[in-house]
Design a protein around this motif. Structure first.
Motif, PDB file in Angstrom:
ATOM      1  N   TYR A  45      -0.458  -7.765   5.247  1.00  0.00           N
ATOM      2  CA  TYR A  45       0.116  -9.075   4.910  1.00  0.00           C
ATOM      3  C   TYR A  45      -0.872 -10.201   5.201  1.00  0.00           C
ATOM      4  CZ  TYR A  45       2.946 -13.251   4.945  1.00  0.00           C
ATOM      5  OH  TYR A  45       3.424 -14.522   4.715  1.00  0.00           O
ATOM      6  N   HIS A  52      -1.739 -11.827   2.022  1.00  0.00           N
ATOM      7  CA  HIS A  52      -0.705 -12.867   1.929  1.00  0.00           C
ATOM      8  C   HIS A  52       0.341 -12.527   0.870  1.00  0.00           C
ATOM      9  CE1 HIS A  52      -2.844 -15.381   4.709  1.00  0.00           C
ATOM     10  NE2 HIS A  52      -3.947 -15.270   3.988  1.00  0.00           N
ATOM     11  N   SER A  53       0.665 -11.232   0.785  1.00  0.00           N
ATOM     12  CA  SER A  53       1.629 -10.767  -0.208  1.00  0.00           C
ATOM     13  C   SER A  53       2.629  -9.825   0.474  1.00  0.00           C
ATOM     14  CB  SER A  53       0.899 -10.040  -1.334  1.00  0.00           C
ATOM     15  OG  SER A  53       1.827  -9.412  -2.182  1.00  0.00           O
ATOM     16  N   ILE A  54       3.887 -10.244   0.507  1.00  0.00           N
ATOM     17  CA  ILE A  54       4.919  -9.399   1.126  1.00  0.00           C
ATOM     18  C   ILE A  54       5.153  -8.116   0.316  1.00  0.00           C
ATOM     19  CG2 ILE A  54       7.374  -9.276   1.719  1.00  0.00           C
ATOM     20  CD1 ILE A  54       7.177 -12.174   2.623  1.00  0.00           C
ATOM     21  N   ILE A  95       4.739  -4.294   1.785  1.00  0.00           N
ATOM     22  CA  ILE A  95       5.831  -3.300   1.789  1.00  0.00           C
ATOM     23  C   ILE A  95       5.387  -2.017   1.093  1.00  0.00           C
ATOM     24  CG2 ILE A  95       8.133  -2.820   0.869  1.00  0.00           C
ATOM     25  CD1 ILE A  95       8.788  -5.787   1.395  1.00  0.00           C
TER      26      ILE A  95
END
Length: 67
Positions: free
Chosen positions: A4, A8-10, A14
């Motif tokens: 993350y 910077h990407s949820i 995941i």
């Protein structure tokens, strides 16, 4: 958390977490199968050694019959 902070990407974090979890489970399952396989090989080797050990302990009447 590292994925993350790096991307910077949820959703990417995941997906990466799920992929790593799946990979760990596959490796764990493969290692259990390997240990079972190795255990069965060792058991068969013990049986063979036991079988050949008894063959060397024939009495004289059995040795004459074998010739």
């Amino acid at each position: 958390m590292i994925v993350y902070f790096a991307s910077h990407s949820i959703p990417l974090a995941i997906v990466t977490t799920m992929a790593c979890s799946l990979l760990l489970q596959v490796v764990y399952f493969a290692s259990v199968l390997f240990l079972l396989w190795r255990s069965s090989c060792a058991c068969r080797a013990d049986e063979r050694a036991e079988h050949f050990g008894r063959a060397g302990k024939l009495d004289s009447s059995q040795q004459m019959f074998m010739r």
